[in-house]
Design a protein around this motif. Structure first.
Motif, PDB file in Angstrom:
ATOM      1  N   GLU A  80       2.030  12.351  -8.164  1.00  0.00           N
ATOM      2  CA  GLU A  80       0.865  13.078  -8.687  1.00  0.00           C
ATOM      3  C   GLU A  80       0.980  14.585  -8.475  1.00  0.00           C
ATOM      4  N   ASN A  96       1.811   6.992  -0.267  1.00  0.00           N
ATOM      5  CA  ASN A  96       0.796   5.999  -0.587  1.00  0.00           C
ATOM      6  C   ASN A  96       0.969   5.589  -2.042  1.00  0.00           C
ATOM      7  N   LYS A 153       2.478   8.439  -9.716  1.00  0.00           N
ATOM      8  CA  LYS A 153       1.950   8.554 -11.073  1.00  0.00           C
ATOM      9  C   LYS A 153       2.616   7.552 -11.998  1.00  0.00           C
ATOM     10  N   ASN A 166      -1.094   5.241  -4.237  1.00  0.00           N
ATOM     11  CA  ASN A 166      -1.958   6.040  -5.110  1.00  0.00           C
ATOM     12  C   ASN A 166      -1.342   7.400  -5.453  1.00  0.00           C
ATOM     13  N   GLN A 167      -0.306   7.813  -4.700  1.00  0.00           N
ATOM     14  CA  GLN A 167       0.369   9.077  -4.979  1.00  0.00           C
ATOM     15  C   GLN A 167       1.393   8.945  -6.111  1.00  0.00           C
ATOM     16  N   ILE A 183      -1.061  -5.952  -7.096  1.00  0.00           N
ATOM     17  CA  ILE A 183      -1.273  -4.546  -7.461  1.00  0.00           C
ATOM     18  C   ILE A 183      -1.641  -4.477  -8.937  1.00  0.00           C
ATOM     19  N   ASP A 209       0.804  -1.227   0.000  1.00  0.00           N
ATOM     20  CA  ASP A 209       0.000   0.000   0.000  1.00  0.00           C
ATOM     21  C   ASP A 209       0.835   1.275   0.000  1.00  0.00           C
TER      22      ASP A 209
END
Length: 213
Positions: free
Chosen positions: A170, A117, A122, A119-120, A202, A99
């Motif tokens: 990001e 994270n 890119k 998700n950060q 992932i 994660d």
């Protein structure tokens, strides 16, 4: 897992850790890179410390042969201590979790750590960067001086191509986690990271792993 001594990968079911000394993406100062190595820095500091102690001793006492020998030994011990501890190379450590990602930057006293994270992130990209000498005349002078002292500095006054493995975030910033002159090694490392992320579940989209070479 290691690759030609340029980096080390530690792979477990819970994390993948990259350790490397090759992560700086700048040519750097000519004089610093050519003349101020860790050995030279340790030598200068050890000489200063031993010399200062010798002067303080000589002010109060008359040194003899045994004192001279003692300060020579002290200088040698100081040099070894400084080189093996204070000026010891420390690797960059990048750990991928399911994660998130943690980056530990080399430091002697204050440890700098960044945590992102997943998700950060890119992209995890391979790019090519060319570094040109800003002062070619100065580079040639330093190169000639080094040759006069029997030291060869290959490609010192020439442009340098580096291939970088970047974490692009990001927020528009990026972090260099590996740099090498050989593109195949950078792409191999990128592939190992991609394979591990896929193995732990992932989802890899087509824009996460990019290569410009």
């Amino acid at each position: 897992m290691t690759l030609d001594g340029t980096y080390k990968l530690i792979i477990t079911p819970g994390h993948l850790t990259l350790k490397t000394f090759f992560y700086k993406a700048e040519k750097g100062s000519i004089l610093h890179n050519a003349l101020m190595s860790r050995e030279a820095t340790s030598l200068i500091v050890a000489s200063f410390m031993a010399g200062l102690l010798f002067v303080l001793f000589a002010i109060e006492f008359r040194p003899g042969i045994f004192e001279y020998a003692g300060f020579i030994m002290l200088f040698g011990l100081l040099f070894l201590f400084l080189r093996m501890s204070i000026f010891k190379e420390r690797p960059l450590e990048v750990t991928f979790f399911k994660d998130g990602i943690r980056i530990r930057y080399p430091s002697f006293i204050i440890k700098r750590v960044e945590i992102f994270n997943i998700n950060q992130v890119k992209s995890i990209s391979v790019i090519k960067r060319i570094f040109n000498i800003e002062n070619p005349e100065g580079a040639e002078i330093v190169k000639k001086i080094s040759l006069q002292h029997g030291t060869v500095i290959p490609d010192f006054a020439e442009s340098q191509e580096l291939y970088l493995l970047l974490l692009e975030l990001e927020d528009g910033t990026n972090r260099v986690i590996y740099a090498d002159r050989m593109p195949e090694r950078v792409k191999h490392l990128q592939g190992e990271i991609k394979k591990w992320l896929s193995l732990i579940g992932i989802q890899i989209n087509k824009d996460l792993f990019i290569s410009e070479i």
